[in-house]
Design a protein around this motif. Structure first.
Motif, PDB file in Angstrom:
ATOM      1  N   ASN A 126      -7.317  13.862  -4.390  1.00 33.07           N
ATOM      2  CA  ASN A 126      -7.744  13.006  -5.494  1.00 33.07           C
ATOM      3  C   ASN A 126      -7.038  11.654  -5.338  1.00 33.07           C
ATOM      4  O   ASN A 126      -5.860  11.517  -5.659  1.00 33.07           O
ATOM      5  N   LEU A 127      -7.764  10.667  -4.828  1.00 35.92           N
ATOM      6  CA  LEU A 127      -7.145   9.411  -4.418  1.00 35.92           C
ATOM      7  C   LEU A 127      -6.399   8.736  -5.562  1.00 35.92           C
ATOM      8  O   LEU A 127      -5.258   8.296  -5.398  1.00 35.92           O
ATOM      9  N   TRP A 128      -7.017   8.657  -6.738  1.00 36.46           N
ATOM     10  CA  TRP A 128      -6.381   7.943  -7.845  1.00 36.46           C
ATOM     11  C   TRP A 128      -5.169   8.706  -8.380  1.00 36.46           C
ATOM     12  O   TRP A 128      -4.183   8.092  -8.796  1.00 36.46           O
ATOM     13  N   ALA A 129      -5.231  10.030  -8.346  1.00 39.98           N
ATOM     14  CA  ALA A 129      -4.058  10.810  -8.746  1.00 39.98           C
ATOM     15  C   ALA A 129      -2.929  10.638  -7.733  1.00 39.98           C
ATOM     16  O   ALA A 129      -1.746  10.589  -8.098  1.00 39.98           O
ATOM     17  N   MET A 130      -3.284  10.530  -6.458  1.00 45.36           N
ATOM     18  CA  MET A 130      -2.281  10.265  -5.426  1.00 45.36           C
ATOM     19  C   MET A 130      -1.628   8.907  -5.657  1.00 45.36           C
ATOM     20  O   MET A 130      -0.403   8.756  -5.534  1.00 45.36           O
ATOM     21  N   TYR A 131      -2.447   7.903  -5.983  1.00 46.83           N
ATOM     22  CA  TYR A 131      -1.898   6.592  -6.300  1.00 46.83           C
ATOM     23  C   TYR A 131      -0.914   6.681  -7.478  1.00 46.83           C
ATOM     24  O   TYR A 131       0.151   6.066  -7.457  1.00 46.83           O
ATOM     25  N   ALA A 132      -1.280   7.454  -8.507  1.00 49.79           N
ATOM     26  CA  ALA A 132      -0.435   7.575  -9.706  1.00 49.79           C
ATOM     27  C   ALA A 132       0.913   8.217  -9.370  1.00 49.79           C
ATOM     28  O   ALA A 132       1.967   7.773  -9.831  1.00 49.79           O
ATOM     29  N   MET A 133       0.882   9.277  -8.559  1.00 51.40           N
ATOM     30  CA  MET A 133       2.130   9.956  -8.199  1.00 51.40           C
ATOM     31  C   MET A 133       3.010   9.077  -7.305  1.00 51.40           C
ATOM     32  O   MET A 133       4.232   9.071  -7.431  1.00 51.40           O
ATOM     33  N   ARG A 134       2.379   8.330  -6.423  1.00 53.50           N
ATOM     34  CA  ARG A 134       3.149   7.403  -5.593  1.00 53.50           C
ATOM     35  C   ARG A 134       3.738   6.274  -6.446  1.00 53.50           C
ATOM     36  O   ARG A 134       4.827   5.778  -6.168  1.00 53.50           O
ATOM     37  N   PHE A 135       3.012   5.890  -7.488  1.00 53.71           N
ATOM     38  CA  PHE A 135       3.517   4.886  -8.425  1.00 53.71           C
ATOM     39  C   PHE A 135       4.796   5.393  -9.090  1.00 53.71           C
ATOM     40  O   PHE A 135       5.801   4.671  -9.173  1.00 53.71           O
ATOM     41  N   LEU A 136       4.776   6.647  -9.567  1.00 56.27           N
ATOM     42  CA  LEU A 136       5.966   7.221 -10.201  1.00 56.27           C
ATOM     43  C   LEU A 136       7.117   7.357  -9.204  1.00 56.27           C
ATOM     44  O   LEU A 136       8.277   7.094  -9.538  1.00 56.27           O
ATOM     45  N   THR A 137       6.781   7.755  -7.986  1.00 54.56           N
ATOM     46  CA  THR A 137       7.819   7.876  -6.950  1.00 54.56           C
ATOM     47  C   THR A 137       8.468   6.529  -6.683  1.00 54.56           C
ATOM     48  O   THR A 137       9.698   6.419  -6.595  1.00 54.56           O
ATOM     49  N   GLY A 138       7.653   5.488  -6.559  1.00 50.26           N
ATOM     50  CA  GLY A 138       8.182   4.146  -6.327  1.00 50.26           C
ATOM     51  C   GLY A 138       8.974   3.629  -7.513  1.00 50.26           C
ATOM     52  O   GLY A 138      10.011   2.964  -7.340  1.00 50.26           O
ATOM     53  N   LEU A 139       8.514   3.941  -8.730  1.00 48.21           N
ATOM     54  CA  LEU A 139       9.217   3.511  -9.933  1.00 48.21           C
ATOM     55  C   LEU A 139      10.623   4.113  -9.974  1.00 48.21           C
ATOM     56  O   LEU A 139      11.608   3.429 -10.249  1.00 48.21           O
TER      57      LEU A 139
END
Length: 430
Positions: free
Chosen positions: A105-118
């Protein structure tokens, strides 16, 4: 170096409590290096993602990481680094556990990477602050070299070892196990807070006044540009497109390409450690390393272009990748000077602004390169079940365009001042 070991001996208990902090930082560095570069073909083959979409997975981490650097610097200056890591580490753990659970799920992957980066954005600057607070300035460059060395060891694991694990096990399961290890390391850091008590909360208010001060400093602007170009050139190759380039253009296997990225990361680790120590041995001179770093990035890029143009032996590409590591590793001087051409009481925020720029370039660069690479292939080959092979002309254009910013960085590096480990001001003027 005797004074360094004396410093460690005199603060032995603090030093051993300090180690888990930099080990947690190492787990965050794995997330930068291993994803998406090492699994580029898996994402392309299993889900049919384009180069831009895969670059977006990296950008969703790096973009929030870069933007948060300025805010993290403010928080660390006011509340102390260990407090900031406590909350940032928790967000980081949510992201690293969540990412492998939502793959596909591309957008969910983006969201999790966002949290990881945060969450990851809280770590480096907090450690910078804690290093200065716990051990002082005399051996600061050596301690910073150690921080980089240990941190990059996490990135090292994100190259060939990660690729080999993915060859024997499902890569999603491997990421889950790594996520569990990250959570365990975070819990150890929480435990060690009993040994490293947080410093006092500063009375000064969180303010953007230092940012205006930095932006009025022409040396700071030139330094930020030079540092960002050297770092982003190396990081974009290492984190996103390097392994893919070695497979498509040079013809290496997945394992062979991952080995090159492994040694590229290892070379950078050794350079960071060595140049941090060299600065101390050279009487804390910084300018020679800044000129060397920018010049090597430009000359190496020029060399890559010439190797492509004249069809020289492929081994030279491997040498070029390693030289990018030396250029980036010697750039530790930029981080030190970013602090010292400003006021001592804004050191973390100055480092944060430099980091913000570094990673913003890393966030934007892969998207531009991904767009360039995709423009050289027909959209009908971007399908599940096969990894896209980009043509030689696409990669040649990438390195040709890199000559422009690296060349400008060389010229600017000659105008940067020599600080020799001294701050221009102790406090923010005015």
């Amino acid at each position: 170096m005797a004074s360094f070991w004396e410093n460690v001996k005199d603060n032995r208990r603090l030093f051993w409590a300090y180690v888990p902090l930099i080990l947690l930082y190492a787990t965050s560095y794995f997330q930068r290096i291993g994803i998406p570069g090492t699994i580029f073909n898996e994402l392309s083959k299993e889900y049919g993602f384009t180069a831009v979409q895969i670059a977006g997975i990296g950008t969703s981490f790096v973009c929030v990481y870069s933007i948060c650097q300025l805010f993290v610097g403010m928080l660390a200056d006011k509340f102390c680094g260990i407090r900031v890591i406590t909350w940032g580490g928790l967000i980081f753990c949510i992201g690293v556990i969540g990412f492998p659970l939502v793959c596909g799920n591309l957008w969910a992957m983006y969201a999790m990477r966002f949290l990881t980066g945060l969450g990851a954005s809280s770590m480096y600057l907090s450690i910078v602050k804690e290093t200065d607070r716990l051990f002082g300035r005399q051996n600061y460059s050596v301690f910073l070299g150690i921080v980089y060395f240990v941190g990059y060891s996490g990135g090292l694991f994100g190259t060939y070892p990660f690729e080999r694990l993915n060859n024997h096990f499902n890569w999603i399961n491997v990421l889950l196990v790594i996520g569990v290890v990250s959570v365990a390391m975070y819990l150890i850091v929480i435990f060690t807070k009993r040994i490293i008590p947080p410093g006092p909360i500063a009375k000064t208010n969180i303010s953007f006044k230092p940012l205006l001060y930095f932006l009025k400093n022409r040396y700071m602007l030139m330094l930020i540009f030079c540092s960002s170009i050297v770092f982003s050139t190396y990081s974009t190759i290492q984190m996103v497109f390097g392994k893919k380039f070695l497979q498509d253009y040079v013809g290496l296997s997945s394992a062979g390409a991952a080995k090159v990225i492994f040694f590229q990361t290892f070379t950078c680790m050794l350079t960071l450690l060595g140049f941090g120590t060299l600065i101390r041995l050279m009487g804390n001179r910084r300018k020679p390393q800044m000129i060397f770093s920018a010049s090597l990035a430009f000359l190496n890029t020029l060399g890559m272009v010439l190797v492509m143009k004249y069809g020289l032996p492929s081994a030279l590409f491997v040498a070029g990748f390693l030289l990018y590591s030396v250029a980036s590793g010697s750039a530790v001087a930029f981080s030190l000077v970013a602090q010292e051409i400003n006021a001592r009481d804004t050191m973390t925020q100055a480092t944060g602004l430099n980091n913000l720029s570094n990673y913003l370039f890393v966030a934007i660069g892969p998207l531009l390169i991904g767009k360039l690479l995709d423009s050289y292939v027909s959209q009908n080959v971007l399908v599940e079940g096969q990894a896209v092979v980009y043509p030689a002309e696409a990669y040649q254009m990438v390195f040709l365009l890199l000559l422009i910013p690296t060349g400008i960085a060389v010229l600017m590096s000659f105008f940067l001042p020599e600080t020799r480990g001294h701050y221009l001001h102790q406090h923010l003027p005015g």
